[in-house]
Design an enzyme around this catalytic site. Structure first.
Site, mmCIF file in Angstrom:
data_model
loop_
_atom_site.group_PDB
_atom_site.id
_atom_site.type_symbol
_atom_site.label_atom_id
_atom_site.label_comp_id
_atom_site.label_asym_id
_atom_site.label_seq_id
_atom_site.Cartn_x
_atom_site.Cartn_y
_atom_site.Cartn_z
ATOM 1 N N ASN A 356 36.296 47.143 48.893
ATOM 2 C CA ASN A 356 35.171 46.603 49.531
ATOM 3 C C ASN A 356 34.919 47.781 50.877
ATOM 4 O OD1 ASN A 356 33.020 44.815 50.771
ATOM 5 N ND2 ASN A 356 34.504 43.686 51.792
ATOM 6 N N TYR A 362 42.791 47.048 53.941
ATOM 7 C CA TYR A 362 42.806 45.684 53.671
ATOM 8 C C TYR A 362 42.911 45.784 52.032
ATOM 9 C CZ TYR A 362 41.584 40.907 53.095
ATOM 10 O OH TYR A 362 41.740 39.383 52.759
#
Length: 456
Positions: A356, A362
């Site tokens: 992403n 993350y």
């Protein structure tokens, strides 16, 4: 939190507007409620290949009170009743020619599938094939199921379970999960079972009765919902979160009759404090040790990689990945704390599979969770335990409600079900993986994403 557009599109005025404008109209999904039947209609079971699992499937479904009908023919000869589910036993495929039988069975059957129906394909693992033709046919199930999931309408889903020879006893729990309302937001997924000792006659209403479950990040959002579902299913929940969330954590624990434990899981002594709590304080009420550990705690610190400082990177890695490693290892090392038949469930993310923009830290941490689960699975199996992961997609929470409107709406619609999931969808999948009956599911990652168009 609710999906406002789904609610609007299913209202009287909203239905009219969406039809007139040609807008998508996601339906309200069939979600699990205690006491409801496994399926709201009959099931048909067909075969492609030798079909060695049909008798097992039929027995499980009939024990659950489901009516099993004869296969549907191309002209719909079995009548007009809508089907709750369609199950294809594709075990024993020998080559691509066998796949014609899959088409011949599925095409007419799917036409009779009711809203929020289920399509489930059972097959042998491609990795166990002995010839290239056999491997090709088995792997074809992957593309078949993912494509069917994108063709189904009205909240219906399609999934597959690979069942190695010798693992037939492990099939009952996945079968019930994928056909039930617990799997409402699980679509286009493939799961591989392993042989395991599965308890006979599990308690379907309280499958976690007598179990102690630790849930990290339990003060709010998905973590709070996990704690509630685990308690609903009979577990005593030790709800864990940081001291700053103490008030919210206490409310969750009080609501479910659980225990609140304020703990920063990144602290140097966090693992030891948790072990001591489970070993000593829980012994006072006869619940020493733990049966289920849910590593849910996670954070985001988003920035493009070129602009990301070390603190953002390190903090995310510490919470999302290193803490899971440290706590799990401490529980494995502590004699008698992780009980026989234990279940560890780790929360990954769709971002860990698809990546992403702006989330390299993350996504890397959540991909690391998947690798950790896969690597630990053999050791857990040797202990009669399991470790698995769930990878949520776009879940409607207070956090996503703060996203820009356009980003939020695109994120929630680009999946086969055309809507965002709810925290309970993640919680139901975790609770299922935590059940004793799920002993044959180990080292797997289950996406709870409505078959997102992002990632595999």
């Amino acid at each position: 939190m609710a999906d406002w557009y789904t609610n609007f599109a299913n209202s009287g005025f909203g239905t009219t507007i969406t039809k007139q404008l040609g807008l998508p109209r996601p339906v309200e999904l069939r979600r699990y409620e205690p006491g409801q039947p496994l399926l709201p209609g009959p099931v048909v079971i067909g075969s492609a290949g030798a079909g060695r699992l049909r008798d097992t499937v039929t027995a499980v479904l009939r024990d659950a009170g489901v009516t099993v009908q004869s296969p549907v023919t191309a002209d719909g000869a079995t009548g007009g009743e809508e089907l709750g589910a369609v199950v294809l036993d594709a075990s024993g495929l020998t080559g691509p020619a066998d796949l014609a039988s899959a088409h011949d069975f599925l095409a007419p059957a799917i036409k009779r599938l009711r809203a929020s129906g289920r399509v489930l394909v059972l097959a042998d693992p491609p990795a166990d094939a002995t010839t290239p033709a056999q491997a090709a046919a088995r792997q074809a199930v992957d593309g078949l199921v993912r494509s069917v999931g994108k063709e189904l309408l009205d909240g219906s889903t399609a999934n597959a379970v690979f069942v190695p020879e010798g693992a037939e006893a492990s099939l009952a729990a996945p079968l019930r999960f994928f056909l039930s309302g617990r799997s409402a937001y699980v679509d286009g997924q493939l799961l591989t079972l392993s042989a395991a000792d599965v308890p006979a006659n599990p308690d379907e209403e309280k499958p976690l009765a007598g179990k102690v479950a630790v849930v990290t990040g339990a003060a709010r959002g998905i973590g709070a919902e996990i704690a509630k579902v685990m308690a609903r299913d009979g577990a005593h929940v030790v709800a864990v979160d940081v001291p700053a969330a103490g008030d919210a954590l206490a409310r969750v624990a009080n609501e479910i009759g659980g225990t609140a434990l304020q703990l920063d899981i990144t602290a140097a002594d966090a693992s030891q404090r948790l072990v001591e709590h489970l070993r000593e304080r829980r012994a006072a009420d006869g619940r020493q040790g733990v049966d289920v550990v849910v590593h849910n705690a996670g954070i985001t610190r988003d920035k493009l990689l070129v602009n990301m400082d070390a603190a953002r990177w390190n903090t995310v890695m510490a919470v999302n990945l290193q803490a899971q490693l440290d706590i799990t290892q401490a529980l494995l090392d502590a004699d008698g704390v992780l009980r026989d038949g234990a279940r560890v469930v780790c929360v990954s993310s769709q971002s860990g599979i698809a990546g992403n923009r702006g989330q390299t830290n993350y996504a890397a941490s959540k991909a690391g969770v998947i690798g950790m689960v896969r690597a630990w699975a053999p050791e857990f199996a040797a202990r009669g335990a399991t470790i698995n992961a769930v990878a949520p997609g776009f879940i409607v929470t207070e956090m996503t409600a703060k996203m820009p409107f356009g980003t939020r709406e695109i994120g929630s619609r680009i999946n086969s079900l055309q809507q965002g999931g709810l925290p309970v969808d993640v919680a139901e999948t975790i609770a299922w993986l935590s059940q004793p009956a799920s002993a044959g599911v180990n080292g797997q990652t289950v996406r709870v994403c409505g078959q997102s168009m992002l990632g595999a």
